[in-house]
Design a protein around this motif. Structure first.
Motif, PDB file in Angstrom:
ATOM      1  N   ASP A  70       0.816  -1.220   0.000  1.00 44.09           N
ATOM      2  CA  ASP A  70       0.000   0.000   0.000  1.00 44.09           C
ATOM      3  C   ASP A  70       0.847   1.265   0.000  1.00 44.09           C
ATOM      4  O   ASP A  70       0.398   2.318  -0.434  1.00 44.09           O
ATOM      5  CB  ASP A  70      -0.941   0.024   1.209  1.00 44.09           C
ATOM      6  CG  ASP A  70      -2.061  -0.993   1.090  1.00 44.09           C
ATOM      7  OD1 ASP A  70      -2.286  -1.516  -0.023  1.00 44.09           O
ATOM      8  OD2 ASP A  70      -2.708  -1.272   2.116  1.00 44.09           O
ATOM      9  N   LYS A  71       2.082   1.176   0.483  1.00 45.20           N
ATOM     10  CA  LYS A  71       2.980   2.342   0.495  1.00 45.20           C
ATOM     11  C   LYS A  71       3.732   2.468  -0.829  1.00 45.20           C
ATOM     12  O   LYS A  71       4.712   3.186  -0.928  1.00 45.20           O
ATOM     13  CB  LYS A  71       3.984   2.231   1.645  1.00 45.20           C
ATOM     14  CG  LYS A  71       3.321   2.346   2.996  1.00 45.20           C
ATOM     15  CD  LYS A  71       4.350   2.243   4.100  1.00 45.20           C
ATOM     16  CE  LYS A  71       3.618   2.311   5.423  1.00 45.20           C
ATOM     17  NZ  LYS A  71       4.450   2.743   6.501  1.00 45.20           N
ATOM     18  N   GLU A  72       3.280   1.745  -1.834  1.00 44.93           N
ATOM     19  CA  GLU A  72       3.846   1.778  -3.181  1.00 44.93           C
ATOM     20  C   GLU A  72       5.286   1.284  -3.230  1.00 44.93           C
ATOM     21  O   GLU A  72       6.082   1.724  -4.053  1.00 44.93           O
ATOM     22  CB  GLU A  72       3.718   3.183  -3.785  1.00 44.93           C
ATOM     23  CG  GLU A  72       2.276   3.625  -3.898  1.00 44.93           C
ATOM     24  CD  GLU A  72       2.117   5.017  -4.502  1.00 44.93           C
ATOM     25  OE1 GLU A  72       3.121   5.637  -4.885  1.00 44.93           O
ATOM     26  OE2 GLU A  72       0.976   5.463  -4.596  1.00 44.93           O
ATOM     27  N   PRO A  76       6.439  -3.395  -9.559  1.00 51.59           N
ATOM     28  CA  PRO A  76       5.329  -3.538 -10.503  1.00 51.59           C
ATOM     29  C   PRO A  76       5.574  -4.515 -11.651  1.00 51.59           C
ATOM     30  O   PRO A  76       4.639  -4.861 -12.367  1.00 51.59           O
ATOM     31  CB  PRO A  76       5.168  -2.112 -11.059  1.00 51.59           C
ATOM     32  CG  PRO A  76       6.552  -1.546 -11.003  1.00 51.59           C
ATOM     33  CD  PRO A  76       7.178  -2.140  -9.754  1.00 51.59           C
TER      34      PRO A  76
END
Length: 193
Positions: A70-72, A76
């Motif tokens: 959630d904190k990126e 990816p």
């Protein structure tokens, strides 16, 4: 050895040597057809190892707790990313997915992961080899301290020897692939004097 779990820093450390070491491990895993399992982050040595493995055509499985994703911090571009609910679930899942464990340089989180997996080996919860890349003597203080633990009777020599070390990623992977783990669980009683 089909999958190797790598514990390492979410920081790059000082200078370029640690990043080069992480990239070397990632590339070596890919070249040998070994999948990388790691903590799923895109930062520090973690991200460098994953990027190098992917860049060399390898497969990478990341396991990250939801609050870090959630904190990126989640990478990816992984082959597979699993989001779990806790740090404990992360370590357990990485252990389940892996055939061996490698620690690159890192901080207290890296040490905690290494010691927990080492304890699981010592207790007989799994029979998977583990080791540290001791490039530039990064882990020499730890290796010496563990020898001290055994010398003082707080660790059996067989359990001390579970931790393999080599100065290069390739050398450590070779040692892990041929490791002969003793069948000496911790709970075997030592006679009193």
């Amino acid at each position: 050895m089909n999958r190797v779990c790598v514990f390492c820093g979410s920081s790059p450390g000082l200078g370029d040597d640690y990043l080069a070491l992480a990239r070397s491990l990632g590339e070596t895993l890919a070249q040998r057809g070994i999948e990388l399992v790691y903590g799923g982050a895109a930062v520090g040595l973690m991200g460098a190892t994953a990027d190098a493995c992917l860049g060399a055509g390898g497969r990478v499985i990341g396991v990250i707790p939801e609050y870090l994703a959630d904190k990126e911090l989640a990478h990816p571009g992984l082959t597979q990313l699993e989001v779990v609910d806790s740090m404990h679930a992360r370590k357990a899942r990485m252990a389940d997915l892996s055939d061996a464990f490698v620690a690159l340089p890192g901080g207290v989180g890296t040490l905690e992961e290494l010691f927990e997996i080492w304890t699981w080996t010592q207790l007989g919860l799994h029979r998977k080899p583990l080791g540290v890349v001791n490039a530039g003597g990064f882990y020499q203080g730890l290796i010496d301290f563990v020898a001290h633990l055994a010398d003082q009777g707080f660790m059996k020599p067989a359990h001390r020897d579970l931790l393999l070390a080599d100065s290069s990623p390739a050398g450590l992977l070779d040692r892990l692939a041929t490791a002969d783990l003793p069948d000496t669980p911790k709970w075997v009683a030592t006679p009193r004097r």
